[in-house]
Design an enzyme around this catalytic site. Structure first.
Site, short mmCIF file in Angstrom:
data_model
loop_
_atom_site.label_atom_id
_atom_site.label_comp_id
_atom_site.label_asym_id
_atom_site.label_seq_id
_atom_site.Cartn_x
_atom_site.Cartn_y
_atom_site.Cartn_z
N MET A 8 0.83 -1.19 0.00
CA MET A 8 0.00 0.00 0.00
C MET A 8 0.87 1.25 0.00
SD MET A 8 -3.01 -1.24 -0.04
CE MET A 8 -4.08 0.11 0.43
N CYS A 9 0.33 2.31 -0.58
CA CYS A 9 1.03 3.59 -0.67
C CYS A 9 0.37 4.58 0.29
CB CYS A 9 0.99 4.11 -2.10
SG CYS A 9 1.48 2.86 -3.33
N ARG A 10 0.88 5.81 0.32
CA ARG A 10 0.31 6.88 1.13
C ARG A 10 0.07 8.10 0.25
NH1 ARG A 10 -1.72 4.57 5.41
NH2 ARG A 10 -2.17 3.32 3.55
#
Length: 270
Positions: A8-10
């Protein structure tokens, strides 16, 4: 690692009074920079070291957005601190990437993606994308956007699908196109029995349109805050709170719209 390993990214998005990129990126105690190496709410992965991107709009001119990208970790970019002191904008989108296993770390896969005056961010994944929905999505794109996919990510394909929906429904608001895109993906995901996570932010520089959405999986984290003392007359949407304050979790499976006067409208997708 197996095919069901996801990272997952931010992301963050800002709309409001003009603010320097430095104030938004570096000053908060849990800034996007910190989240790149010490995230608190990622469901998979440890760091976001596979590149980053920033997009912003001119404060006074009605021009296409400006974009700065790099495939190195955001904390390694020696130019960004200097650029951040210079750039000031009313609308800023930022993203740090943790690449899904098997996806290339290159500029074509680095967000934000853009078309004309639109910027697009996606935090999430389509499970086993190449084996499941890749061809199906491409078959539904309008000709104008079929050939404008330059990378290999599910994120860019979602953007092309959203732009196609915008073109088909050009007399409807962009929220309609986003909702239609997500409902269409949900139907395909259920048919293929796969997971989809789709936290999306779309902006034309005057508004933010975001979704917190998933199929067959918990929704990724997404928050909003309005008129914080350090960022008055503004709204921030972020994967994780940047600082202590009155952060509100975005409702699951919803679309959040922030208007030019920073009014907030939230609607359930289903």
């Amino acid at each position: 690692m197996g095919v069901n390993t996801f990272i997952m990214c931010r992301l963050l998005a800002y709309l409001g009074s003009p603010v320097s990129l430095e104030h938004l990126l570096y000053k908060p105690e849990h800034s996007l920079i910190v989240q790149s190496y010490q995230p608190r709410e990622m469901t998979s992965g440890v760091v976001n070291a596979d590149g980053f991107g920033m997009g912003w709009y001119h404060t006074h001119k009605d021009t296409a957005p400006y974009i700065y990208k790099n495939t190195s970790p955001i904390w390694n970019d020696i130019n960004l601190p200097h650029l951040s002191r210079y750039v000031e904008s009313k609308c800023i989108l930022g993203y740090v990437r943790s690449a899904t296993i098997g996806q290339a770390v290159d500029f074509t896969n680095c967000q934000p993606f853009n078309h004309e005056n639109w910027l697009f961010l996606h935090n999430g994944f389509i499970e086993n994308f190449r084996q499941t929905l890749h061809r199906r999505i491409r078959s539904t794109l309008t000709p104008d956007f079929y050939d404008k996919i330059y990378g290999s990510t599910d994120s860019e394909h979602l953007f092309a699908l959203l732009l196609s929906q915008r073109q088909i429904n050009k007399h409807r608001p962009p929220e309609y196109a986003l909702r239609a895109t997500l409902l269409g993906i949900a139907e395909l995901a259920k048919r293929h029995q796969i997971k989809v996570l789709a936290n999306i932010v779309l902006s034309d520089g005057k508004r933010l349109i975001a979704s917190r959405f998933s199929v067959s999986s918990p929704n990724p984290s997404l928050y909003w805050i309005r008129d914080d003392l350090n960022f008055p007359n503004s709204v921030i949407i972020a994967s994780e709170p940047l600082f202590p304050g009155n952060w509100n979790p975005c409702p699951e499976n919803s679309i959040i719209t922030v208007g030019e006067d920073c009014d907030i409208k939230i609607e359930q997708i289903y």
